[in-house]
Design a protein around this motif. Structure first.
Motif, PDB file in Angstrom:
ATOM      1  N   GLY A  80     -24.188  68.810  32.176  1.00 23.12           N
ATOM      2  CA  GLY A  80     -23.237  68.301  31.209  1.00 23.12           C
ATOM      3  C   GLY A  80     -21.802  68.446  31.662  1.00 23.12           C
ATOM      4  O   GLY A  80     -21.511  68.922  32.756  1.00 23.12           O
ATOM      5  N   VAL A  81     -20.909  68.013  30.767  1.00 21.29           N
ATOM      6  CA  VAL A  81     -19.477  68.022  31.033  1.00 21.29           C
ATOM      7  C   VAL A  81     -18.790  68.874  29.969  1.00 21.29           C
ATOM      8  O   VAL A  81     -19.068  68.731  28.780  1.00 21.29           O
ATOM      9  CB  VAL A  81     -18.902  66.588  31.011  1.00 21.29           C
ATOM     10  N   VAL A  82     -17.894  69.755  30.421  1.00 20.53           N
ATOM     11  CA  VAL A  82     -17.154  70.626  29.523  1.00 20.53           C
ATOM     12  C   VAL A  82     -15.755  70.039  29.314  1.00 20.53           C
ATOM     13  O   VAL A  82     -15.077  69.687  30.286  1.00 20.53           O
ATOM     14  CB  VAL A  82     -17.027  72.050  30.112  1.00 20.53           C
ATOM     15  N   TYR A  83     -15.375  69.940  28.055  1.00 21.60           N
ATOM     16  CA  TYR A  83     -14.060  69.414  27.697  1.00 21.60           C
ATOM     17  C   TYR A  83     -13.258  70.514  27.009  1.00 21.60           C
ATOM     18  O   TYR A  83     -13.773  71.224  26.155  1.00 21.60           O
ATOM     19  CB  TYR A  83     -14.198  68.229  26.736  1.00 21.60           C
ATOM     20  N   LYS A  87      -9.843  67.138  27.415  1.00 23.75           N
ATOM     21  CA  LYS A  87      -9.795  66.821  28.843  1.00 23.75           C
ATOM     22  C   LYS A  87     -10.919  67.547  29.571  1.00 23.75           C
ATOM     23  O   LYS A  87     -11.281  68.663  29.218  1.00 23.75           O
ATOM     24  CB  LYS A  87      -8.447  67.240  29.424  1.00 23.75           C
ATOM     25  N   ILE A  88     -11.426  66.928  30.621  1.00 19.95           N
ATOM     26  CA  ILE A  88     -12.522  67.519  31.384  1.00 19.95           C
ATOM     27  C   ILE A  88     -12.059  68.818  32.044  1.00 19.95           C
ATOM     28  O   ILE A  88     -11.054  68.839  32.753  1.00 19.95           O
ATOM     29  CB  ILE A  88     -13.067  66.536  32.434  1.00 19.95           C
ATOM     30  N   ALA A  89     -12.806  69.889  31.795  1.00 14.67           N
ATOM     31  CA  ALA A  89     -12.490  71.203  32.354  1.00 14.67           C
ATOM     32  C   ALA A  89     -13.493  71.617  33.430  1.00 14.67           C
ATOM     33  O   ALA A  89     -13.226  72.531  34.208  1.00 14.67           O
ATOM     34  CB  ALA A  89     -12.471  72.254  31.252  1.00 14.67           C
ATOM     35  N   GLY A  90     -14.661  70.975  33.460  1.00 16.89           N
ATOM     36  CA  GLY A  90     -15.668  71.331  34.449  1.00 16.89           C
ATOM     37  C   GLY A  90     -17.026  70.775  34.088  1.00 16.89           C
ATOM     38  O   GLY A  90     -17.170  69.978  33.163  1.00 16.89           O
ATOM     39  N   MET A  91     -18.013  71.229  34.835  1.00 16.48           N
ATOM     40  CA  MET A  91     -19.395  70.797  34.649  1.00 16.48           C
ATOM     41  C   MET A  91     -20.206  72.008  34.183  1.00 16.48           C
ATOM     42  O   MET A  91     -19.829  73.148  34.413  1.00 16.48           O
ATOM     43  CB  MET A  91     -19.987  70.261  35.953  1.00 16.48           C
TER      44      MET A  91
END
Length: 179
Positions: A80-83, A87-91
């Motif tokens: 997944g994707v961390v927001y 804004k995208i902060a990481g995976m």
């Protein structure tokens, strides 16, 4: 025959659990990011009130494709994707092992909302996991109306496909990776 089925299931669970541990290529990351954006659209489409949750949460992680399978022993895995603040902060990587009455397989989406900075930082420190008692809300129209943060998080899932019968015990573990 019964013994070989058990071995096959254990091997499948093992592969589901270790697959997310391996590195992701740029193309795979871009696909996960695109899938997470589409999953967000689908969550809001299913329950328009979730738009406010996405806007108001300090952060969230979207797992657009979680696969789960089991026969006695089960497992689930997804990327997944961390927001953070939109804004995208990481995976992130999700893994789960469960034991109990279960048979079948399914695919689903999962989103975890974080109420504040400390809640998200705990997740980013890869020191975040759900116990067997943690519960998620299945997304339907109006499902998010009365849901409140518990321990700084809210969890929603959306079935994508498959069929699984389950009365099992297990927990989810997560790993965060900066971009």
């Amino acid at each position: 025959m019964k013994n070989s089925n058990s071995i096959w299931v254990v091997m499948m669970v093992f592969m589901l659990c270790i697959a997310p541990v391996f590195g992701q290529s740029t193309a795979k990351k871009n696909k996960i990011i695109a899938d997470s954006k589409m999953a967000k659209v689908e969550f809001v489409k299913a329950d328009a009130l979730m738009k406010g949750l996405f806007e108001d949460a300090y952060g969230y992680v979207i797992f657009p494709n979680v696969g789960k399978a089991g026969f006695g022993i089960g497992g689930a895995a997804g990327n997944g994707v961390v927001y953070e603040r939109g804004k995208i902060a990481g995976m992130a990587k999700l893994s789960q092992v469960s034991i109990g009455f279960q048979a079948g397989g399914q695919a689903y989406r999962e989103v975890i909302f974080f109420e504040g900075k400390n809640d998200l930082e705990r997740f980013k420190g890869s020191q975040f996991e759900f116990s067997a008692q943690a519960s998620a809300v299945a997304v339907t129209a109006g499902a998010s109306t009365n849901v409140k943060y518990a321990g700084g998080v809210m969890v929603f899932t959306m079935q994508k496909g498959g069929l699984m019968y389950e009365a099992s015990v297990g927990g989810q573990k997560f790993q965060f990776n900066k971009l």
